[in-house]
Design an enzyme around this catalytic site. Structure first.
Site, mmCIF file in Angstrom:
data_model
loop_
_atom_site.group_PDB
_atom_site.id
_atom_site.type_symbol
_atom_site.label_atom_id
_atom_site.label_comp_id
_atom_site.label_asym_id
_atom_site.label_seq_id
_atom_site.Cartn_x
_atom_site.Cartn_y
_atom_site.Cartn_z
ATOM 1 N N HIS A 9 -46.698 -79.641 16.564
ATOM 2 C CA HIS A 9 -48.071 -79.902 16.700
ATOM 3 C C HIS A 9 -48.792 -78.438 17.090
ATOM 4 O O HIS A 9 -48.068 -77.856 17.467
ATOM 5 C CB HIS A 9 -48.414 -81.016 17.777
ATOM 6 C CG HIS A 9 -48.090 -80.401 19.402
ATOM 7 N ND1 HIS A 9 -48.593 -79.437 19.945
ATOM 8 C CD2 HIS A 9 -46.951 -80.973 19.896
ATOM 9 C CE1 HIS A 9 -48.089 -79.283 20.954
ATOM 10 N NE2 HIS A 9 -46.895 -80.025 21.049
ATOM 11 N N ARG A 58 -51.591 -85.156 20.737
ATOM 12 C CA ARG A 58 -51.626 -83.875 19.921
ATOM 13 C C ARG A 58 -50.656 -83.873 18.794
ATOM 14 O O ARG A 58 -51.172 -83.200 17.830
ATOM 15 C CB ARG A 58 -51.116 -82.809 20.841
ATOM 16 C CG ARG A 58 -49.543 -83.018 21.697
ATOM 17 C CD ARG A 58 -49.462 -81.969 22.704
ATOM 18 N NE ARG A 58 -48.172 -82.086 23.484
ATOM 19 C CZ ARG A 58 -47.747 -82.808 24.448
ATOM 20 N NH1 ARG A 58 -48.592 -83.857 24.819
ATOM 21 N NH2 ARG A 58 -46.665 -82.917 24.840
ATOM 22 N N GLU A 109 -42.181 -85.442 23.211
ATOM 23 C CA GLU A 109 -41.546 -84.311 23.885
ATOM 24 C C GLU A 109 -40.631 -84.614 24.977
ATOM 25 O O GLU A 109 -40.790 -85.655 25.549
ATOM 26 C CB GLU A 109 -43.093 -83.436 24.197
ATOM 27 C CG GLU A 109 -42.372 -82.280 24.978
ATOM 28 C CD GLU A 109 -42.010 -81.240 24.111
ATOM 29 O OE1 GLU A 109 -40.720 -81.382 24.015
ATOM 30 O OE2 GLU A 109 -42.256 -80.072 23.997
ATOM 31 N N HIS A 179 -42.696 -82.621 18.580
ATOM 32 C CA HIS A 179 -42.773 -81.537 19.450
ATOM 33 C C HIS A 179 -41.774 -80.575 19.425
ATOM 34 O O HIS A 179 -40.895 -80.779 18.799
ATOM 35 C CB HIS A 179 -43.065 -82.241 20.928
ATOM 36 C CG HIS A 179 -44.115 -83.209 21.021
ATOM 37 N ND1 HIS A 179 -45.338 -83.109 21.310
ATOM 38 C CD2 HIS A 179 -43.874 -84.724 20.428
ATOM 39 C CE1 HIS A 179 -46.124 -84.310 21.319
ATOM 40 N NE2 HIS A 179 -45.383 -85.036 20.806
#
Length: 236
Positions: A9, A58, A109, A179
């Site tokens: 991202h 995100r 993440e 991520h």
């Protein structure tokens, strides 16, 4: 031959503030939006058949901004449970003119536990620079209440094998928006990196990393830039 497109991202608001983010659902910064749109321009004419993202906004934002530039079809989030699953079925004439988007926490993440929300420099003052570095750069040592990179790999790699590889085997081109650490663990699996190598792997934000899939094997093409491919893996 199908293609796997991995993208970290774009910069988030907390990346910009140098904060441990983990599973805190923070959106992209203005720069992050620009990074995602730039990646979308690079991938504009690429056929993308299916998209996978984490559950975090995100990564979802990045995927949607990339797809907003793409000519493959309209991205549509596929809800797996509840009324949204049933009510989101497409019945009209555009039933086939969309690209399915699947969200999963398995691609989230690394969970940073009690470090989440701390400025990284402030965390060093509280816990000590050596300890924070150990949490960030060790393969199997987790921060308080959080995950190690090993823990992250134990959820990302099975999901990659069970959900993403089958789409590649069908000849579909797949975009994965996730991520730094979830993608590091996937790249570790693909490239057969050692624990020491993966800790030095640096995946840049907003830059597509391309692999070609054929006969059960993934071969790296490289990072896609406006000037062409960077074939290195960025192990520093």
């Amino acid at each position: 031959m199908s293609k796997l497109i991995l993208i970290r991202h774009g910069e988030s608001l907390w990346n910009k503030l140098n904060l441990f983010t983990g599973w805190v659902d923070v959106p992209l910064s203005e720069r992050g939006i620009e990074e995602a749109l730039k990646a979308g321009e690079l991938l504009k004419e690429w056929k993308i058949d299916v998209v996978f993202t984490s559950e975090l906004v995100r990564a979802i934002q990045t995927a949607m901004l990339v797809m907003s530039k793409n000519t493959s079809g309209v991205p549509k989030i596929e809800h797996e449970n509840g009324k949204m699953k049933d009510w989101g079925i497409v019945y009209g004439e555009h039933g086939k003119n969309y690209v399915p988007v699947y969200k999963s926490w398995h691609l989230n993440e690394r969970y940073y536990g009690k470090l989440q929300g701390f400025n990284k420099d402030e965390a060093k003052k509280i816990y000590g620079e050596e300890q924070v570095l150990l949490w960030r750069r060790s393969y199997d040592i987790a921060p308080p209440g959080g995950e190690s990179l090993k823990d992250t790999a134990e959820r990302t790699i099975p999901y990659f094998k069970e959900k993403i590889i089958p789409e590649l085997e069908k000849g579909k081109n797949v975009l994965v928006s996730a991520h730094g650490n979830s993608l590091r663990s996937i790249v570790m699996h693909i490239e057969k990196l050692t624990k020491e190598q993966v800790l030095k792997l640096n995946i840049p934000t907003g830059v597509p990393l391309i692999y070609e899939y054929s006969e059960g094997k993934l071969e790296r093409v490289g990072y896609l830039y406006e000037w062409g491919y960077d074939k290195s893996l960025h192990i520093e």
